[in-house]
Every structure is written in structure tokens, then in C-alpha cells.
Design an enzyme around this catalytic site. Structure first.
Site, PDB file in Angstrom:
ATOM      1  N   GLU A  35       5.391  14.727  -5.794  1.00 22.45           N
ATOM      2  CA  GLU A  35       4.725  13.424  -5.766  1.00 22.45           C
ATOM      3  C   GLU A  35       3.700  13.298  -6.887  1.00 22.45           C
ATOM      4  O   GLU A  35       3.567  12.245  -7.503  1.00 22.45           O
ATOM      5  CB  GLU A  35       4.056  13.194  -4.405  1.00 22.45           C
ATOM      6  N   TYR A 118      -1.916   6.725  -1.972  1.00 23.74           N
ATOM      7  CA  TYR A 118      -0.455   6.772  -2.061  1.00 23.74           C
ATOM      8  C   TYR A 118       0.072   8.175  -1.805  1.00 23.74           C
ATOM      9  O   TYR A 118       0.996   8.375  -1.010  1.00 23.74           O
ATOM     10  CB  TYR A 118       0.048   6.294  -3.429  1.00 23.74           C
ATOM     11  N   ASP A 136       4.556   2.546  -3.431  1.00 23.52           N
ATOM     12  CA  ASP A 136       4.545   2.865  -4.862  1.00 23.52           C
ATOM     13  C   ASP A 136       5.039   1.655  -5.643  1.00 23.52           C
ATOM     14  O   ASP A 136       5.298   0.587  -5.069  1.00 23.52           O
ATOM     15  CB  ASP A 136       5.388   4.123  -5.147  1.00 23.52           C
TER      16      ASP A 136
END
Length: 307
Positions: A35, A118, A136
Site C-alpha cells: 500500500e 487511506y 483511493d
């Protein structure tokens, strides 16, 4: 809503890319690394670096045991190398305060260095199966077109977007994880920014943007300049430091000198690339000062080096 979920998740089951961080055997640490690496960086560039990282540092404690400079060196040319420092700092906290295991809730993940909203939501969902609204760029674009009728989402994430993401999220934990992954993939492969493939979209018939006649965006996204910028010079200086096994004298960055012969192989190649940019002394100084301020470089007795 159930029909929408069924259509998008069904498409994902057939069309999803086979990515290593989607493997059920991938550790939460591997998902966190992916990520962070995938922020503003395409999958094709991340894949080889992620594999190298996970082979070298399969657990947070493995990375924490190394100097931060090794994380920056292994980051290679992914860009935005401060992300490497943040991952190293997060690994140190995980090893020291969490017995080497990632915390498993959004709230606790937010306590890790460099982990924002996020990333915390994505890791909670994809690593631990939590119900979390992952938002996102790809997901925002799908939501903007499918529900809002807009060609592109707002330049910055809004409260309305967060609220919409929560409203669209299935109530069931497992279903919400699949939905997040499916919408993200739909935005990456079909509902793209420049050339959406509406003929391949499983929910094209329900898309508000298509129903409105595919109106153009209300603004023109501005890409970041690269050639000739301080960012390009910073990247070139970083490439020299990554290639070097010892401190590099500051004078070597200023331009070709006889001393360059002392640096052969990859260091000499990166110095040549830096010199080819023909950056002025003020720009070089800004680049070096910025790297020092960000902790990406340090002053050693013999010159500049990775931390």
C-alpha cells in the site's frame, strides 16, 4: 444496491489481476508495504521492488534491524523516497511496541509513523478483513462517474466523498472487503482517467456520467513537471548516494572532475547522469539541502551518504 455490488464483485472475480499482495498467504506486513509503495506509483513498477523487499525483509523486525539508509537504497527509483523512511520508522515501532505484529484496527494503524487515513483503512480491510471505507484515486473516480455523474472527482478528497463511500459499502465485513478491492480494480483497469472502457464496464447501464452524456471534467488535471525541476535533480543525487558504498564528496556533485575516475561502475554512471542535467550550483544546493532536511541524506566526514 445489491445488484450494483453483485455486478462489480462478479466482474472482479473474473478480471482481477493476480497480484502477490492479494494472495491469502500474504502477511499484513506485505500488504502494508504494498500500500505504501503503490501510492502515486503504478503496479508494474512496484512489483519487482515489493518482491525484493519481502524476500529481504519478510517481517517488520527484519527491516527495523537495518539502518534507514538501506530502506532508501532498496527503494530504488520508485520515487518519493521519504516513503521508505516512513516504512522503516513504522517497522521500528511495530517491532518495539507491537511484538513484531501489525496492529489490526484503523485506529491503531493510524498510530504508526507515516500511516494516514487511506493506508490505515486499506490495511484494516485487505490485511485483517475489517469493514472500512477505502477511498483511493481509482475508487473516487468510479464513485464520481457512477453516482455523481462527474467525469472526475474533486481535486481533493471531500467530506461528501467520504460519506458516499460509507453509504456504498456493504454491511458485511467480507463483502465490504471484496467491494473495496473490486471498485479499486474497476477504476484501475476500466474506469480510467483518460480513456475509460465503458464497453467493458459491468455497471455501464447504471452510470450517471454516461446517462448525462459523458460531460467533460470541470477542471483540467495538472501533471507534475519533471525535466529540469528540483525534483529531478534530487532524484539524480539520490541515485548517486544509493549506488555508493562510501560517502561521496560534495564537490563530485558539481560537475565532471578528475576525481570522478575514483568512482567506477554504477556510481560513475549515476554521477554522469547527474552532470548531464547541467543543474546550476543553486539548484544543486537546494536539492542537497532538501535531502538533508528530509533525512534522506546525511553529512559524513568524507561527504554525503544515505542515513
Amino acid at each position: 444496491m445489491r445488484d450494483l455490488h453483485r455486478a462489480v464483485v462478479g466482474w472482479f472475480a473474473d478480471e482481477a489481476r493476480d497480484l502477490p499482495w492479494r494472495d491469502p498467504a500474504c502477511s499484513p506486513w506485505g500488504i502494508l508495504v504494498s500500500e505504501v509503495m503503490l501510492q502515486q506509483t503504478p503496479v508494474v513498477r512496484v512489483l519487482p521492488v515489493w518482491r525484493e523487499w519481502m524476500e529481504r525483509w519478510p517481517h517488520p523486525a527484519d527491516l527495523a534491524a537495518e539502518p534507514a539508509g538501506e530502506a532508501v537504497r532498496a527503494w530504488g527509483r520508485l520515487g518519493y523516497p521519504r516513503r521508505a523512511l516512513r516504512l522503516h520508522a513504522a517497522a521500528a515501532v511495530i517491532a518495539r511496541e507491537h511484538d513484531g505484529e501489525l496492529p489490526d484496527t484503523e485506529e491503531s494503524l493510524l498510530g504508526l509513523p507515516g500511516v494516514g487515513g487511506y493506508t490505515a483503512a486499506a490495511v484494516a480491510a485487505f490485511a485483517f478483513g475489517r469493514r472500512a471505507a477505502v477511498v483511493d484515486t481509482n475508487i473516487r473516480r468510479v464513485h464520481a462517474r457512477l453516482v455523481g455523474g462527474e467525469a472526475l472527482p474533486a481535486p481533493s478528497l471531500t467530506a461528501d466523498e467520504r460519506r458516499l463511500a460509507g453509504e456504498l459499502l456493504p454491511d458485511d465485513d467480507a463483502a465490504s472487503v471484496r467491494w473495496n478491492a473490486a471498485v479499486m480494480e474497476l477504476g484501475a483497469l476500466v474506469c480510467t482517467a483518460r480513456s475509460p472502457r465503458c464497453d467493458a464496464c459491468p455497471v455501464a447501464g447504471a452510470c450517471a456520467w454516461r446517462a448525462a452524456g459523458e460531460p467533460p471534467p470541470s477542471y483540467v488535471p495538472k501533471g507534475q513537471a519533471w525535466h529540469g525541476t528540483d525534483r529531478q535533480v534530487r532524484g539524480a543525487v539520490m541515485a548517486v548516494l544509493r549506488a555508493a558504498s562510501r560517502p561521496v564528496p560534495r564537490g563530485f556533485f558539481d560537475g565532471p572532475t578528475n576525481a570522478d575516475a575514483a568512482h567506477s561502475g554504477s556510481v560513475g554512471i549515476e554521477l554522469a547522469r547527474l552532470h548531464a542535467l547541467a543543474a546550476g550550483p543553486e539548484q544543486l544546493e537546494r536539492a542537497v539541502a532538501g535531502l538533508l532536511a528530509d533525512g534522506l541524506a546525511v553529512e559524513r566526514p568524507g561527504g554525503l551518504a544515505l542515513p
